[in-house]
Design a protein around this motif. Structure first.
Motif, mmCIF file in Angstrom:
data_model
loop_
_atom_site.group_PDB
_atom_site.id
_atom_site.type_symbol
_atom_site.label_atom_id
_atom_site.label_comp_id
_atom_site.label_asym_id
_atom_site.label_seq_id
_atom_site.Cartn_x
_atom_site.Cartn_y
_atom_site.Cartn_z
ATOM 1 N N ARG A 141 0.733 -1.105 0.046
ATOM 2 C CA ARG A 141 -0.016 -0.038 -0.180
ATOM 3 C C ARG A 141 0.841 1.426 0.278
ATOM 4 O O ARG A 141 0.910 2.089 0.962
ATOM 5 N N LEU A 142 1.439 1.411 -1.067
ATOM 6 C CA LEU A 142 2.341 2.615 -1.203
ATOM 7 C C LEU A 142 1.822 3.904 -1.575
ATOM 8 O O LEU A 142 0.898 3.974 -2.474
ATOM 9 N N ALA A 143 2.204 4.888 -1.109
ATOM 10 C CA ALA A 143 1.602 6.306 -1.590
ATOM 11 C C ALA A 143 2.367 6.700 -2.921
ATOM 12 O O ALA A 143 3.397 6.224 -3.198
ATOM 13 N N ARG A 144 1.682 7.403 -3.478
ATOM 14 C CA ARG A 144 2.200 8.002 -4.871
ATOM 15 C C ARG A 144 3.470 8.365 -5.005
ATOM 16 O O ARG A 144 4.330 8.298 -5.811
ATOM 17 N N ASN A 145 3.877 9.374 -3.857
ATOM 18 C CA ASN A 145 5.150 9.704 -3.833
ATOM 19 C C ASN A 145 6.265 9.089 -2.958
ATOM 20 O O ASN A 145 7.164 9.623 -2.557
ATOM 21 N N ALA A 146 5.777 7.728 -2.626
ATOM 22 C CA ALA A 146 6.474 7.171 -1.734
ATOM 23 C C ALA A 146 7.903 6.685 -2.235
ATOM 24 O O ALA A 146 8.152 6.415 -3.741
ATOM 25 N N ALA A 147 9.101 6.695 -1.569
ATOM 26 C CA ALA A 147 10.474 6.502 -2.065
ATOM 27 C C ALA A 147 10.656 4.829 -2.399
ATOM 28 O O ALA A 147 9.776 4.190 -1.602
ATOM 29 N N PRO A 148 11.505 4.671 -3.332
ATOM 30 C CA PRO A 148 11.383 3.066 -3.727
ATOM 31 C C PRO A 148 12.145 2.471 -2.677
ATOM 32 O O PRO A 148 12.847 2.948 -1.837
ATOM 33 N N VAL A 167 9.414 -8.109 -6.112
ATOM 34 C CA VAL A 167 8.860 -7.422 -6.962
ATOM 35 C C VAL A 167 7.741 -6.573 -6.201
ATOM 36 O O VAL A 167 6.794 -7.133 -5.718
ATOM 37 N N ILE A 168 7.993 -5.317 -6.101
ATOM 38 C CA ILE A 168 7.091 -4.298 -5.444
ATOM 39 C C ILE A 168 5.908 -3.840 -6.449
ATOM 40 O O ILE A 168 6.148 -3.032 -7.531
ATOM 41 N N LEU A 169 4.777 -4.112 -6.071
ATOM 42 C CA LEU A 169 3.454 -3.619 -6.922
ATOM 43 C C LEU A 169 2.703 -2.890 -6.073
ATOM 44 O O LEU A 169 2.110 -3.145 -4.831
ATOM 45 N N ARG A 170 2.377 -1.651 -6.424
ATOM 46 C CA ARG A 170 1.564 -0.707 -5.972
ATOM 47 C C ARG A 170 0.209 -1.369 -5.846
ATOM 48 O O ARG A 170 -0.286 -1.826 -6.774
ATOM 49 N N GLU A 171 -0.381 -1.252 -4.634
ATOM 50 C CA GLU A 171 -1.561 -1.920 -4.474
ATOM 51 C C GLU A 171 -2.773 -1.296 -5.613
ATOM 52 O O GLU A 171 -2.799 0.061 -5.632
#
Length: 354
Positions: free
Chosen positions: A274-281, A317-321
């Motif tokens: 559950r990443l925010a749009r501006n989240a750092a990688p 593999v990080i996938l934004r929710e």
């Protein structure tokens, strides 16, 4: 591949199943989803098969179904088709996602994008699923012709083709086999310029072995099955699929152990966060479970569409929710991972490092 202008004749059984279930060859695979378009922008033509997931086919033909949005609910035209074709009982028994968790079911991405807006999309997926359960052998043969069609389109665009057979479900396509005759091979070669194997019992990956060997075709999947299950990712790889990514299900009681086992088997693991749009990688994900631990380098899975085969084995593999329409958020969020330094789970914890 060399395509000629010879007339194309579908075999009678393939033409028959398409007509019976109000389908066309071009309607079996989707190449225009946002993810497929993103993948194509990176140089690989992407075709996916979308069916109704989990128990959704049974719900779609049941007038008693109560749903949060129309595409998740009762579809009268699909119920009529099921009765007309004698497939209603098969539909009621069908489960397209044997390894789904409650959170996965609640937040299913079959209801994201157009799939959550249009009952036409759900009905088309329902017709595919009805045909698939009614006659798995003939439907597999239809898929061979449909994949050949997309391969020809990919060649005209100067791209390799990647095919995902489980776009919205987890049907065990690796174990679905059908006869491919010399007559089929001739017809496919004449119309599409595609070479296929012939045999009495071939899955789709085995059928297209010549095209895979040339680098023209790539079969890949995301799977939630355990690595020791009969339908495990390893079974798919043994059956000819070139690439499989294990999917992390945070609401499974064995989530961490399953992910460690997948990594030890040589797979990468996809994590919905559950990443925010501006989240750092993220730089890495560490999985800890009962005294065991592995640390995986993180890659941005949204950066390249669906091109997982470019990501290294043993990576996270990080996938934004992605949020599905009509989802019960209290249940769906259990499947995804909070963006926090440490996430406690039933059988261990995740450490997310930036």
């Amino acid at each position: 591949m060399t395509r000629t202008n010879a007339p194309h004749r579908l075999s009678a059984d393939v033409a028959g199943i398409l007509e019976t279930f109000d389908l066309s060859l071009g309607s079996l695979l989707t190449t225009t989803s946002a993810k497929a378009v993103h993948t194509a922008a990176g140089g690989t033509y992407n075709a996916m098969h979308y069916a109704l997931p989990q128990r959704q086919l049974a719900r779609a033909i049941d007038p008693r179904t109560v749903a949060s949005i129309a595409p998740r609910g009762y579809l009268p035209e699909l119920a009529t088709l099921a009765e007309r074709t004698g497939t209603a009982e098969l539909a009621r028994r069908h489960n397209g996602c044997m390894h789904a968790t409650p959170g996965c079911v609640a937040g299913c991405l079959a209801s994201a994008g157009h799939g959550g807006l249009s009952t036409d999309v759900a009905a088309c997926r329902g017709r595919r699923t009805l045909a698939m359960v009614a006659d798995p052998v003939t439907y597999t043969r239809a898929m061979v012709y449909a994949i050949a069609r997309e391969l020809a389109r990919a060649e005209r665009l100067g791209m390799p083709c990647a095919v995902r057979t489980c776009g919205t479900d987890e049907t065990f396509w690796a174990g679905r086999v059908a006869p491919i005759t010399p007559a089929d091979a001739v017809a496919i070669r004449r119309r599409f310029g595609v070479d296929v194997e012939t045999g009495d019992a071939l899955n789709v990956a085995e059928t297209f072995a010549p095209m895979r060997a040339r680098g023209a075709l790539h079969f890949y999947e995301y799977l939630k099955a355990h690595v020791d299950a009969p339908t495990s990712p390893l079974a798919w790889l043994a059956a000819g699929w070139q690439d499989v990514t294990a999917s992390f299900a945070a609401d499974r009681s064995t989530a961490c152990r399953d992910a460690v086992a997948a990594v030890r088997a040589g797979l990468r693991v996809a994590f919905p966060v559950r990443l925010a749009r501006n989240a750092a990688p993220l730089r890495s994900v560490t999985i800890e479970t009962y005294g065991d631990a592995v640390t995986l380098p993180a890659v941005d899975g949204d950066a390249t569409g669906d091109a997982r085969w470019n990501d290294p084995a043993g990576s996270a593999v990080i996938l934004r929710e992605k949020r599905a329409r009509g989802a019960d958020r209290t249940i769906a969020e259990r499947f995804t991972i909070a963006d926090a330094p440490t996430v406690e789970l039933a059988d261990g914890r995740l450490i997310l490092t930036r």
